[in-house]
Enzyme design. Sequence first.
Site, PDB file in Angstrom:
ATOM      1  N   HIS A  61      20.500 -17.409  -0.022  1.00 24.59           N
ATOM      2  CA  HIS A  61      20.364 -16.383   1.023  1.00 24.59           C
ATOM      3  C   HIS A  61      21.708 -16.295   1.751  1.00 24.59           C
ATOM      4  O   HIS A  61      22.677 -16.961   1.365  1.00 24.59           O
ATOM      5  CB  HIS A  61      19.221 -16.721   1.982  1.00 24.59           C
ATOM      6  CG  HIS A  61      19.405 -17.992   2.747  1.00 24.59           C
ATOM      7  ND1 HIS A  61      19.526 -19.229   2.148  1.00 24.59           N
ATOM      8  CD2 HIS A  61      19.482 -18.232   4.093  1.00 24.59           C
ATOM      9  CE1 HIS A  61      19.665 -20.164   3.066  1.00 24.59           C
ATOM     10  NE2 HIS A  61      19.654 -19.589   4.251  1.00 24.59           N
ATOM     11  N   HIS A  63      22.628 -16.774   5.126  1.00 18.21           N
ATOM     12  CA  HIS A  63      22.980 -17.448   6.365  1.00 18.21           C
ATOM     13  C   HIS A  63      24.354 -18.095   6.196  1.00 18.21           C
ATOM     14  O   HIS A  63      24.739 -18.510   5.100  1.00 18.21           O
ATOM     15  CB  HIS A  63      21.924 -18.486   6.736  1.00 18.21           C
ATOM     16  CG  HIS A  63      20.705 -17.895   7.366  1.00 18.21           C
ATOM     17  ND1 HIS A  63      19.490 -18.548   7.436  1.00 18.21           N
ATOM     18  CD2 HIS A  63      20.514 -16.685   7.968  1.00 18.21           C
ATOM     19  CE1 HIS A  63      18.604 -17.774   8.055  1.00 18.21           C
ATOM     20  NE2 HIS A  63      19.202 -16.643   8.386  1.00 18.21           N
ATOM     21  N   ASP A  65      25.809 -20.900   6.745  1.00 20.74           N
ATOM     22  CA  ASP A  65      26.033 -22.221   6.148  1.00 20.74           C
ATOM     23  C   ASP A  65      25.870 -22.227   4.629  1.00 20.74           C
ATOM     24  O   ASP A  65      26.105 -23.249   3.985  1.00 20.74           O
ATOM     25  CB  ASP A  65      25.129 -23.274   6.796  1.00 20.74           C
ATOM     26  CG  ASP A  65      23.648 -22.922   6.740  1.00 20.74           C
ATOM     27  OD1 ASP A  65      23.315 -21.731   6.647  1.00 20.74           O
ATOM     28  OD2 ASP A  65      22.819 -23.854   6.809  1.00 20.74           O
ATOM     29  N   HIS A  66      25.508 -21.065   4.063  1.00 22.64           N
ATOM     30  CA  HIS A  66      25.347 -20.966   2.616  1.00 22.64           C
ATOM     31  C   HIS A  66      26.360 -20.026   1.959  1.00 22.64           C
ATOM     32  O   HIS A  66      26.412 -19.962   0.734  1.00 22.64           O
ATOM     33  CB  HIS A  66      23.927 -20.484   2.278  1.00 22.64           C
ATOM     34  CG  HIS A  66      22.872 -21.486   2.637  1.00 22.64           C
ATOM     35  ND1 HIS A  66      22.250 -22.298   1.708  1.00 22.64           N
ATOM     36  CD2 HIS A  66      22.353 -21.828   3.846  1.00 22.64           C
ATOM     37  CE1 HIS A  66      21.385 -23.079   2.332  1.00 22.64           C
ATOM     38  NE2 HIS A  66      21.435 -22.809   3.628  1.00 22.64           N
ATOM     39  N   HIS A 138      11.459 -18.415   3.506  1.00 31.63           N
ATOM     40  CA  HIS A 138      12.332 -18.667   4.648  1.00 31.63           C
ATOM     41  C   HIS A 138      12.171 -17.496   5.628  1.00 31.63           C
ATOM     42  O   HIS A 138      11.403 -16.560   5.374  1.00 31.63           O
ATOM     43  CB  HIS A 138      13.774 -18.805   4.161  1.00 31.63           C
ATOM     44  CG  HIS A 138      14.722 -19.370   5.169  1.00 31.63           C
ATOM     45  ND1 HIS A 138      14.358 -20.327   6.094  1.00 31.63           N
ATOM     46  CD2 HIS A 138      16.050 -19.119   5.391  1.00 31.63           C
ATOM     47  CE1 HIS A 138      15.410 -20.635   6.837  1.00 31.63           C
ATOM     48  NE2 HIS A 138      16.442 -19.914   6.440  1.00 31.63           N
TER      49      HIS A 138
END
Length: 303
Positions: A61, A63, A65-66, A138
């Site tokens: 996804h 976000h 931090d990814h 999520h």
Amino acid sequence: MLDICLLGSGGMMPLPKRHLTALTVRYNGHTTLIDCGEGTQVAMKRAGLSPAPIDTICFTHYHADHISGLPGLLLDMGNSDRTEPVQMIGPKGLMRTVKALCVIAPQLPFEIKYHELSENEETFDLDGLRLKAFHVNHNVTCYGYTFELDRAGRFDADTAKALGIPINYWSVLQHGSEVDIPEGHFSPEQVMGPARKGLKVTYTTDTRPTHLIAENAKGSDLFICEGMYGDPEKAQSAKEKKHMTMQEAAKLGMDAGVKKMWLTHFSPSVINPKIYIEEIRKIFPELSMGKDGKKIELDFIDE
């Protein structure tokens, strides 16, 4: 053989000794990267890996931090004189998100090919390695990924000789192709035994437990799963934020009947994940805590 390296085991924000989410799967000279948290190119160098061979980048996804490490990684790949295209796979909005990030990484010397996921499950062929994306739960659209490497049955040399197949055609049949020669027409089924057990790796993070995760992880040789929180009092927070506790992850691994399991995507509040290991192994003994740079080579087992 599959080479697996967990580059980063952190969630939300990088810590001095914990990189953000990223995983490499290497097979037959090709590298697939799943997620690209901030500083992924640094994590690769620390693990002794080069970003140059990356053929496919998958995103669970979008976000930060990814995916926030993507521009730096692409610049690193461009500086290695790479010219071959890079395939990217991720939820809807992939092209828009990547192009926005790449404002700071313009004029890359290679093409980016996009595939935006739209179904609950989709399958891809990565030069003989099967990749399956599956929808998880999520607070934004998010996917898990399973890699499967099939293994053909044993070649029956005695049968091939009895059929009069010249030895120089044996490898053609072993690789799944038919041969039409003066001695006759032959198919692989005539000389190959039943398919043997292959290899399977499943990766999922940023999700609540779901039946699709258990279904897709079933029988995996390695299951890498989010274990955001270890303290039982964090269970309600995990539900609200659509994450998973270590206890929930361990039960998922047990239910899926996986051989080995690594937990990852630890909350910054989890300073030392190992303090929970004794308790979590009471649920699923074959579980261990992931850490940056953790590697494993998975090979076929002789039968």
